[in-house]
Design a protein around this motif. Structure first.
Motif, PDB file in Angstrom:
ATOM      1  N   VAL A 197       0.874  -1.172   0.000  1.00 38.07           N
ATOM      2  CA  VAL A 197       0.000   0.000   0.000  1.00 38.07           C
ATOM      3  C   VAL A 197       0.910   1.219   0.000  1.00 38.07           C
ATOM      4  CG1 VAL A 197      -1.735   1.320   1.287  1.00 38.07           C
ATOM      5  CG2 VAL A 197      -1.815  -1.192   1.277  1.00 38.07           C
ATOM      6  N   VAL A 198       0.710   2.109  -0.958  1.00 41.07           N
ATOM      7  CA  VAL A 198       1.485   3.340  -1.030  1.00 41.07           C
ATOM      8  C   VAL A 198       0.561   4.470  -0.580  1.00 41.07           C
ATOM      9  CG1 VAL A 198       2.739   4.925  -2.539  1.00 41.07           C
ATOM     10  CG2 VAL A 198       2.890   2.453  -2.920  1.00 41.07           C
ATOM     11  N   ALA A 199       0.917   5.082   0.545  1.00 39.30           N
ATOM     12  CA  ALA A 199       0.129   6.187   1.094  1.00 39.30           C
ATOM     13  C   ALA A 199       1.096   7.311   1.433  1.00 39.30           C
ATOM     14  CB  ALA A 199      -0.640   5.724   2.333  1.00 39.30           C
ATOM     15  N   THR A 200       1.451   8.074   0.429  1.00 38.44           N
ATOM     16  CA  THR A 200       2.512   9.063   0.610  1.00 38.44           C
ATOM     17  C   THR A 200       2.005  10.462   0.946  1.00 38.44           C
ATOM     18  OG1 THR A 200       2.540   9.675  -1.709  1.00 38.44           O
ATOM     19  CG2 THR A 200       3.988   7.869  -1.028  1.00 38.44           C
ATOM     20  N   GLY A 201       0.730  10.693   0.814  1.00 40.40           N
ATOM     21  CA  GLY A 201       0.267  12.062   0.957  1.00 40.40           C
ATOM     22  C   GLY A 201       0.575  12.833  -0.312  1.00 40.40           C
ATOM     23  N   GLY A 202       0.452  14.120  -0.252  1.00 38.37           N
ATOM     24  CA  GLY A 202       0.662  14.941  -1.439  1.00 38.37           C
ATOM     25  C   GLY A 202       1.980  15.674  -1.401  1.00 38.37           C
ATOM     26  N   LYS A 203       2.137  16.571  -2.348  1.00 36.96           N
ATOM     27  CA  LYS A 203       3.364  17.344  -2.498  1.00 36.96           C
ATOM     28  C   LYS A 203       3.242  18.707  -1.806  1.00 36.96           C
ATOM     29  CE  LYS A 203       4.549  17.575  -6.840  1.00 36.96           C
ATOM     30  NZ  LYS A 203       4.676  17.530  -8.286  1.00 36.96           N
ATOM     31  N   SER A 204       2.293  18.842  -0.889  1.00 38.37           N
ATOM     32  CA  SER A 204       1.897  20.152  -0.387  1.00 38.37           C
ATOM     33  C   SER A 204       2.917  20.872   0.486  1.00 38.37           C
ATOM     34  CB  SER A 204       0.585  20.029   0.383  1.00 38.37           C
ATOM     35  OG  SER A 204       0.746  19.106   1.445  1.00 38.37           O
ATOM     36  N   ILE A 205       3.748  20.155   1.225  1.00 33.14           N
ATOM     37  CA  ILE A 205       4.664  20.840   2.147  1.00 33.14           C
ATOM     38  C   ILE A 205       6.089  20.322   1.921  1.00 33.14           C
ATOM     39  CG2 ILE A 205       5.084  21.492   4.553  1.00 33.14           C
ATOM     40  CD1 ILE A 205       2.214  20.672   5.186  1.00 33.14           C
ATOM     41  N   PRO A 206       6.759  20.808   0.879  1.00 26.99           N
ATOM     42  CA  PRO A 206       8.113  20.330   0.573  1.00 26.99           C
ATOM     43  C   PRO A 206       9.092  20.508   1.738  1.00 26.99           C
ATOM     44  CG  PRO A 206       7.267  21.663  -1.226  1.00 26.99           C
ATOM     45  CD  PRO A 206       6.285  21.779  -0.088  1.00 26.99           C
ATOM     46  N   LYS A 207       8.907  21.541   2.557  1.00 27.03           N
ATOM     47  CA  LYS A 207       9.806  21.760   3.691  1.00 27.03           C
ATOM     48  C   LYS A 207       9.760  20.602   4.684  1.00 27.03           C
ATOM     49  CE  LYS A 207       9.824  26.782   3.602  1.00 27.03           C
ATOM     50  NZ  LYS A 207       9.460  28.019   4.289  1.00 27.03           N
ATOM     51  N   MET A 208       8.667  19.849   4.670  1.00 28.65           N
ATOM     52  CA  MET A 208       8.540  18.693   5.560  1.00 28.65           C
ATOM     53  C   MET A 208       8.963  17.406   4.863  1.00 28.65           C
ATOM     54  SD  MET A 208       5.186  19.255   7.834  1.00 28.65           S
ATOM     55  CE  MET A 208       5.686  17.817   8.771  1.00 28.65           C
ATOM     56  N   GLY A 209       9.455  17.531   3.649  1.00 27.44           N
ATOM     57  CA  GLY A 209       9.912  16.352   2.923  1.00 27.44           C
ATOM     58  C   GLY A 209       8.900  15.793   1.946  1.00 27.44           C
ATOM     59  N   ALA A 210       7.786  16.470   1.756  1.00 27.43           N
ATOM     60  CA  ALA A 210       6.783  16.000   0.793  1.00 27.43           C
ATOM     61  C   ALA A 210       7.373  16.024  -0.611  1.00 27.43           C
ATOM     62  CB  ALA A 210       5.537  16.870   0.866  1.00 27.43           C
ATOM     63  N   THR A 211       7.171  14.937  -1.342  1.00 24.17           N
ATOM     64  CA  THR A 211       7.730  14.816  -2.692  1.00 24.17           C
ATOM     65  C   THR A 211       6.670  14.224  -3.625  1.00 24.17           C
ATOM     66  OG1 THR A 211       8.514  12.543  -2.442  1.00 24.17           O
ATOM     67  CG2 THR A 211      10.002  14.299  -1.680  1.00 24.17           C
ATOM     68  N   GLY A 212       7.065  14.002  -4.831  1.00 25.18           N
ATOM     69  CA  GLY A 212       6.190  13.359  -5.811  1.00 25.18           C
ATOM     70  C   GLY A 212       6.421  11.858  -5.894  1.00 25.18           C
ATOM     71  N   LEU A 213       6.888  11.233  -4.812  1.00 26.70           N
ATOM     72  CA  LEU A 213       7.218   9.812  -4.823  1.00 26.70           C
ATOM     73  C   LEU A 213       6.058   8.945  -5.312  1.00 26.70           C
ATOM     74  CD1 LEU A 213       9.141   7.452  -4.184  1.00 26.70           C
ATOM     75  CD2 LEU A 213       8.212   7.487  -1.851  1.00 26.70           C
ATOM     76  N   ALA A 214       4.854   9.204  -4.843  1.00 31.45           N
ATOM     77  CA  ALA A 214       3.708   8.385  -5.254  1.00 31.45           C
ATOM     78  C   ALA A 214       3.491   8.459  -6.758  1.00 31.45           C
ATOM     79  CB  ALA A 214       2.444   8.825  -4.525  1.00 31.45           C
ATOM     80  N   TYR A 215       3.674   9.629  -7.333  1.00 33.01           N
ATOM     81  CA  TYR A 215       3.510   9.801  -8.774  1.00 33.01           C
ATOM     82  C   TYR A 215       4.594   9.030  -9.525  1.00 33.01           C
ATOM     83  CZ  TYR A 215       0.492  13.488  -7.079  1.00 33.01           C
ATOM     84  OH  TYR A 215      -0.478  14.174  -6.419  1.00 33.01           O
ATOM     85  N   ASP A 216       5.818   9.061  -8.988  1.00 28.83           N
ATOM     86  CA  ASP A 216       6.914   8.317  -9.610  1.00 28.83           C
ATOM     87  C   ASP A 216       6.636   6.814  -9.579  1.00 28.83           C
ATOM     88  OD1 ASP A 216       8.180  10.759  -9.959  1.00 28.83           O
ATOM     89  OD2 ASP A 216       9.483  10.510  -8.200  1.00 28.83           O
ATOM     90  N   ILE A 217       6.148   6.322  -8.447  1.00 32.14           N
ATOM     91  CA  ILE A 217       5.836   4.895  -8.325  1.00 32.14           C
ATOM     92  C   ILE A 217       4.708   4.520  -9.288  1.00 32.14           C
ATOM     93  CG2 ILE A 217       4.869   3.134  -6.784  1.00 32.14           C
ATOM     94  CD1 ILE A 217       6.386   4.549  -4.484  1.00 32.14           C
ATOM     95  N   ALA A 218       3.682   5.346  -9.358  1.00 34.40           N
ATOM     96  CA  ALA A 218       2.567   5.064 -10.271  1.00 34.40           C
ATOM     97  C   ALA A 218       3.059   4.991 -11.714  1.00 34.40           C
ATOM     98  CB  ALA A 218       1.487   6.128 -10.125  1.00 34.40           C
ATOM     99  N   ARG A 219       3.878   5.946 -12.112  1.00 35.30           N
ATOM    100  CA  ARG A 219       4.419   5.938 -13.479  1.00 35.30           C
ATOM    101  C   ARG A 219       5.290   4.703 -13.720  1.00 35.30           C
ATOM    102  NH1 ARG A 219       5.336  11.378 -12.011  1.00 35.30           N
ATOM    103  NH2 ARG A 219       3.788  12.749 -12.942  1.00 35.30           N
ATOM    104  N   GLN A 220       6.101   4.333 -12.725  1.00 37.14           N
ATOM    105  CA  GLN A 220       6.977   3.166 -12.846  1.00 37.14           C
ATOM    106  C   GLN A 220       6.179   1.907 -13.164  1.00 37.14           C
ATOM    107  OE1 GLN A 220       9.429   2.383  -9.380  1.00 37.14           O
ATOM    108  NE2 GLN A 220       9.644   0.226  -9.927  1.00 37.14           N
ATOM    109  N   PHE A 221       4.983   1.798 -12.585  1.00 32.94           N
ATOM    110  CA  PHE A 221       4.174   0.607 -12.803  1.00 32.94           C
ATOM    111  C   PHE A 221       3.110   0.800 -13.879  1.00 32.94           C
ATOM    112  CE2 PHE A 221       5.928  -0.204  -8.563  1.00 32.94           C
ATOM    113  CZ  PHE A 221       6.509  -1.433  -8.806  1.00 32.94           C
ATOM    114  N   GLY A 222       3.250   1.863 -14.676  1.00 31.09           N
ATOM    115  CA  GLY A 222       2.383   2.068 -15.829  1.00 31.09           C
ATOM    116  C   GLY A 222       0.992   2.568 -15.510  1.00 31.09           C
TER     117      GLY A 222
END
Length: 176
Positions: free
Chosen positions: A134-159
């Motif tokens: 289960v990937v539950a990364t949250g959003g990209k809303s607070i980069p200062k807290m480490g929020a990234t686009g990781l979930a989007y990268d994982i989704a793209r990786q798996f098509g």
């Protein structure tokens, strides 16, 4: 169900976004949470998700943990004391799952036996395998807290299709 569960978080402390939300008192749900309030390419997803676990289920959970709360504007519910109470409640509810903090995902793959991940934990690489993920990364809303686009990268990786994002909540700043 007798399964082992591992929760991985890159943060140093659990629930950091929860802890800072609502001025430290955590806007933990809304009385008017309803599928019509959500935008989605699949409007039935919200119906299904919210039918399985409603705001009333979460309010009941908060009550069972003895957390006092109050309603603010437009049905927003906040803790009377501290958002830390919600974090502590969620930690208690996740038992016996294991929580690894300060842990980063380095690599993820999927094969016939499930998922294989390489994690960076305490400066060393750790290999983890799992039948389900289960990937539950949250959003990209607070980069200062480490929020990234990781979930989007994982989704793209798996098509998986990824919808272009745009800011949903932004601060207004005015010149002096």
């Amino acid at each position: 169900a007798g399964k082992r569960v591992l929760v991985v978080d890159h943060a140093r402390a659990p629930g950091e976004k929860i802890r800072i939300s609502g001025g430290g008192r955590c806007n933990f749900t809304n009385l008017h949470a309803d599928p019509s309030a959500y935008l989605s390419a699949n409007p039935h997803f919200c119906k299904s998700a919210l039918a399985r676990y409603t705001q009333w289920d979460f309010i009941d959970l908060v009550g069972r943990h003895g957390i006092a709360w109050h309603e603010k504007t437009l049905g927003q519910l906040f803790c009377d004391d501290s958002a830390r109470q919600i974090v502590d409640m969620l930690r208690a509810e996740m038992a016996p799952a294991e929580l690894w903090l300060s842990t980063a995902l380095r690599d993820l793959s999927h094969g016939p036996d499930g998922f294989a991940a390489t994690l960076d934990r305490d400066g060393r690489h750790v290999a983890v395998t799992a039948r389900n993920l289960v990937v539950a990364t949250g959003g990209k809303s607070i980069p200062k807290m480490g929020a990234t686009g990781l979930a989007y990268d994982i989704a793209r990786q798996f098509g998986l299709a990824v919808t272009d994002t745009r800011p949903g909540l932004v601060p207004f700043t005015f010149p002096d």
